[in-house]
Design an enzyme around this catalytic site. Sequence first.
Site, PDB file in Angstrom:
ATOM      1  N   PHE A 122      -3.738  -8.166   0.247  1.00 28.45           N
ATOM      2  CA  PHE A 122      -3.405  -6.754   0.120  1.00 28.45           C
ATOM      3  C   PHE A 122      -2.730  -6.528  -1.225  1.00 28.45           C
ATOM      4  O   PHE A 122      -2.213  -7.468  -1.843  1.00 28.45           O
ATOM      5  CB  PHE A 122      -2.446  -6.332   1.252  1.00 28.45           C
ATOM      6  CG  PHE A 122      -2.953  -5.196   2.095  1.00 28.45           C
ATOM      7  CD1 PHE A 122      -4.153  -5.297   2.787  1.00 28.45           C
ATOM      8  CD2 PHE A 122      -2.237  -4.012   2.210  1.00 28.45           C
ATOM      9  CE1 PHE A 122      -4.614  -4.252   3.582  1.00 28.45           C
ATOM     10  CE2 PHE A 122      -2.689  -2.955   3.002  1.00 28.45           C
ATOM     11  CZ  PHE A 122      -3.876  -3.063   3.685  1.00 28.45           C
ATOM     12  N   GLN A 235       5.175   8.116  -1.588  1.00 25.90           N
ATOM     13  CA  GLN A 235       3.978   7.318  -1.890  1.00 25.90           C
ATOM     14  C   GLN A 235       2.697   8.118  -1.664  1.00 25.90           C
ATOM     15  O   GLN A 235       2.480   8.666  -0.580  1.00 25.90           O
ATOM     16  CB  GLN A 235       3.934   6.080  -1.003  1.00 25.90           C
ATOM     17  CG  GLN A 235       2.696   5.221  -1.266  1.00 25.90           C
ATOM     18  CD  GLN A 235       2.832   3.827  -0.679  1.00 25.90           C
ATOM     19  OE1 GLN A 235       2.664   3.625   0.516  1.00 25.90           O
ATOM     20  NE2 GLN A 235       3.165   2.880  -1.521  1.00 25.90           N
ATOM     21  N   HIS A 237      -1.013   7.413  -1.284  1.00 25.13           N
ATOM     22  CA  HIS A 237      -1.945   6.301  -1.077  1.00 25.13           C
ATOM     23  C   HIS A 237      -3.157   6.571  -1.955  1.00 25.13           C
ATOM     24  O   HIS A 237      -3.652   7.692  -1.997  1.00 25.13           O
ATOM     25  CB  HIS A 237      -2.348   6.243   0.401  1.00 25.13           C
ATOM     26  CG  HIS A 237      -3.023   4.966   0.798  1.00 25.13           C
ATOM     27  ND1 HIS A 237      -4.280   4.636   0.364  1.00 25.13           N
ATOM     28  CD2 HIS A 237      -2.614   3.940   1.588  1.00 25.13           C
ATOM     29  CE1 HIS A 237      -4.613   3.463   0.882  1.00 25.13           C
ATOM     30  NE2 HIS A 237      -3.612   3.015   1.628  1.00 25.13           N
ATOM     31  N   LEU A 251      -6.848   8.786   5.863  1.00 25.14           N
ATOM     32  CA  LEU A 251      -6.649   7.487   5.220  1.00 25.14           C
ATOM     33  C   LEU A 251      -7.902   6.611   5.209  1.00 25.14           C
ATOM     34  O   LEU A 251      -8.624   6.509   6.186  1.00 25.14           O
ATOM     35  CB  LEU A 251      -5.530   6.737   5.950  1.00 25.14           C
ATOM     36  CG  LEU A 251      -5.090   5.439   5.260  1.00 25.14           C
ATOM     37  CD1 LEU A 251      -4.468   5.738   3.908  1.00 25.14           C
ATOM     38  CD2 LEU A 251      -4.098   4.680   6.128  1.00 25.14           C
ATOM     39  N   GLU A 254      -6.371   0.284   2.820  1.00 34.16           N
ATOM     40  CA  GLU A 254      -6.356  -0.624   1.681  1.00 34.16           C
ATOM     41  C   GLU A 254      -7.109  -1.911   2.014  1.00 34.16           C
ATOM     42  O   GLU A 254      -7.527  -2.651   1.128  1.00 34.16           O
ATOM     43  CB  GLU A 254      -4.894  -0.934   1.333  1.00 34.16           C
ATOM     44  CG  GLU A 254      -4.680  -1.679   0.039  1.00 34.16           C
ATOM     45  CD  GLU A 254      -3.206  -1.696  -0.364  1.00 34.16           C
ATOM     46  OE1 GLU A 254      -2.500  -0.702  -0.128  1.00 34.16           O
ATOM     47  OE2 GLU A 254      -2.771  -2.710  -0.927  1.00 34.16           O
ATOM     48  N   ARG A 285       0.097   0.374  -5.043  1.00 33.44           N
ATOM     49  CA  ARG A 285      -0.442   1.695  -4.713  1.00 33.44           C
ATOM     50  C   ARG A 285      -0.120   2.749  -5.767  1.00 33.44           C
ATOM     51  O   ARG A 285      -0.938   3.626  -6.046  1.00 33.44           O
ATOM     52  CB  ARG A 285       0.092   2.136  -3.348  1.00 33.44           C
ATOM     53  CG  ARG A 285      -0.521   1.337  -2.230  1.00 33.44           C
ATOM     54  CD  ARG A 285       0.044   1.695  -0.879  1.00 33.44           C
ATOM     55  NE  ARG A 285      -0.702   1.001   0.166  1.00 33.44           N
ATOM     56  CZ  ARG A 285      -0.428   1.099   1.464  1.00 33.44           C
ATOM     57  NH1 ARG A 285       0.571   1.852   1.873  1.00 33.44           N
ATOM     58  NH2 ARG A 285      -1.156   0.452   2.335  1.00 33.44           N
ATOM     59  N   HIS A 350       1.199   9.802   1.709  1.00 33.42           N
ATOM     60  CA  HIS A 350       1.066   8.814   2.758  1.00 33.42           C
ATOM     61  C   HIS A 350       2.386   8.328   3.335  1.00 33.42           C
ATOM     62  O   HIS A 350       2.495   8.096   4.533  1.00 33.42           O
ATOM     63  CB  HIS A 350       0.300   7.625   2.189  1.00 33.42           C
ATOM     64  CG  HIS A 350       0.013   6.526   3.177  1.00 33.42           C
ATOM     65  ND1 HIS A 350      -0.683   6.757   4.326  1.00 33.42           N
ATOM     66  CD2 HIS A 350       0.318   5.209   3.173  1.00 33.42           C
ATOM     67  CE1 HIS A 350      -0.805   5.621   5.001  1.00 33.42           C
ATOM     68  NE2 HIS A 350      -0.181   4.671   4.331  1.00 33.42           N
ATOM     69  N   ARG A 385       6.294   1.194  -2.029  1.00 30.48           N
ATOM     70  CA  ARG A 385       6.115   0.264  -0.912  1.00 30.48           C
ATOM     71  C   ARG A 385       4.802  -0.488  -1.041  1.00 30.48           C
ATOM     72  O   ARG A 385       3.779   0.085  -1.407  1.00 30.48           O
ATOM     73  CB  ARG A 385       6.105   1.040   0.414  1.00 30.48           C
ATOM     74  CG  ARG A 385       5.802   0.159   1.611  1.00 30.48           C
ATOM     75  CD  ARG A 385       5.925   0.919   2.921  1.00 30.48           C
ATOM     76  NE  ARG A 385       4.871   1.884   3.153  1.00 30.48           N
ATOM     77  CZ  ARG A 385       3.663   1.570   3.663  1.00 30.48           C
ATOM     78  NH1 ARG A 385       3.360   0.309   3.943  1.00 30.48           N
ATOM     79  NH2 ARG A 385       2.762   2.512   3.865  1.00 30.48           N
TER      80      ARG A 385
END
Lengths: 571, 246
Positions: A122, A235, A237, A251, A254, A285, A350, A385
């Site tokens: 990730f 954040q 995304h 969404l 990821e 991100r 997000h 994050r």
Amino acid sequence: MSRPYETREHDVLVVGAGGAGLRAAIEALARGASVGVVCKSLLGKAHTVMAEGGIAAAMANVDPADDWRAHFRDTMRGGKFLNNWRMAQIHAQEAPDRVRELEQWGALFDRTADGDILQRAFGGHTFKRLCHVGDRTGLEMIRTLQDRGVQMGFHVYMECAVTKLLTDGDRVCGAVGYWREQGRFVVFRAKSVVLATGGIGKAWKITSNSWEYTGDGMALAFDAGAELVDMEFVQFHPTGMVWPPGVQGLLVTEAVRGEGGVLRNRLGERFMERYDPEKLDLSTRDVVARAIYTEVREGRGTEHGGAFLDISQKPAEYVKRKLPSMYHQFLELADVDITKGPMEVGPTCHYMMGGVRVDAETAETSVPGLYAAGEVAAGLHGANRLGGNSLSDLLVFGRRAGLAAAERAGRTGPGAFDERQIDEATAEMLAFFERPDGESPYAVHRDLTETMQSLVGIFRNRDDLESGLAKIREFRDRWDRIRVEGSRLFNPGWHLARDLKAMLTVSEAVARSALRREESRGAHSRTDFARSDPTWGKKNIVVKRVGGAMELSERPVPEPPPDLKTILEAP
Amino acid sequence: MKEAVLRVFRGTADGGELVEYRVPVAPGMVVLDALHHIQGYLAPDLAVRWNCKAGKCGSCSAEVNGRPRLTCKTRMDSLPADRPIVVTPMKAFPVLRDLVTDVSWNYEVNRKIPPFSPRAGTDWKMSQADVDRVQEFRKCIECFLCQNVCHVLRDHGKKREFGGPRFFVRVAALEMHPLDGLSRTKLLKEELGLGYCNITKCCTEVCPEDIHITDNAIIPLKERVIDDFYDPLAKLLRKVFGRKRT
């Protein structure tokens, strides 16, 4: 005037039934406390079910070189060192145990060939670290916690919303709420209260968040005098759906990139080579979101204003097995078969890195008796994050909050509050019905989301933020004139009118913090201060209510001890 | 802009009526988008339950033109354009208001089911092949459409005697968990009324997660109940060898 209400009493009241709330409730129950859980939706529907990619935990099942130190370092680097180092350390150290615990409670993760929990790559994680269940990890987690809690015997108050925390002097001793179903009021008396209400995404127009994400816990804490911190860090995304219009913002996990998906612009260029040549599509991100936004703004976007994300080079069966929700989501909602062609994606609001400031060990806020865990709390993620660090955050700090809240309940008596607090809370709720005319809450909400999207979005500058703040002040005036039609019986317009108040408080905290931080760092990008400033890198911005007004102050970022500094300095 | 006509149930447990609304149609729009438009511009007090609008939480169940559906996954362009779209609440549960029903009975059934109980001394190793079978059941988002369409509940109202497909799926997930050591066949037979199911597969048809409820959960559970209660030899063998089937 006193209005009728019913009363419920618990040692520990948990507000919110997502991952953090349920984990807190389970821990408090295990310590012998009587626990009530209040949630705005039905049990098991909280936002955690939407988490897709996985839980970050350095279990080293796939990459034996991984350990908590590497996870700690990745988290701090991803957060641009604004994180609370102690939270990042605890999180990295405890996450593997929290995952094993889920498995012992019945969760079924995808497996390695050796029969262990499988882990995937990730963004921002040096090693393959995300324990997952296809692309529906959040559902597995919430179902596991829900069943565990039910079996242990918590009381769940479903479709109930808390509108105000009750205080006795400087401590919290309960909450006032209402049943969404019947519209009747309820008072919860509790020795400690855990906030686990999630984020504030519904203040933006393009968002991956559900209607529940209206900043309730942050506003409740703020009103009770608790400190908020890092509120400028929202954040976006990088990959939400952009087409068709009805699903804009939905969404796209990821995990698509984690499993080998590649981003391209309209010209077919792998544009991430220009923004982060080393990590490419698996950069953090903040970087990927800005990259896509910039490609679109400079004319290299797709037909519907996004970028292409392509996983179709992988075998169709593999894609369907590892990303089943994505496969169905695109096929059913966008007529796109992702095993055959690319998706169109763009940034979507997000997650909130900022939130209620808490003690790293106990998750206690600056108000005695009030705890906060999960997205509503701040500190772990700093300025940005990493994907997968949210689910582990919920478990690690949900547990710690539940533990501390139960311990406190064991050593304190119930507080006393005066009835006026309840009167004020119920009067405010009923005022919407009493006005002879006024505006619909939906109209005010639409305008707020437009403003936050265009003026407090991915890229910010002084002029935009100042006009955004002026608009938020207008919305406040309009909020005072909102009129709700119909009865108190399951009335979504009424519920939105209430949630809007929280959104306005939190939106103001975000815009003011963003205006104050005159640099770019992590998810906060100022076009008029495009570089990171080392002086700002040593400061968190704290927001607090002082004498009825919102005040901002700067606070030094806590320095990690030498042994942790050594870990952070490793290559 | 194209327009759609919706006829939406407005009312309570005491009764109500279908109210007509005209809604502009955008490409790719789903029925839940249309309901949101009604709330936003025409009837702010229209009661609708929803959360993720992504087919992941199972909150927005209703009946669209008489078919049980998740409204967030029902495309407007999949419905006949020449007549109004009729949206009504799930029939098997009491109406609270408009499209919102009282589904609390489901949570009561759930409490009867003994939780995952790992066998002593397990090493927590599992193969993906063994996990696959159970992961199908764990996909359930608790939309309760299967409960709504099951004739034992919908037409015969046997909520006291019968658990319903959702909870057979849940029990199947526990019974077939590679490391679970408990048998729940007595519960299936005596409290959840598995015998009432006559495998018409209505539940499987409406499942938005494509779980093969009848073939993969209910029928294997029925076999287990038969083995345990009506096949003395199988029961004896299990007693002797003490091994739970997986």
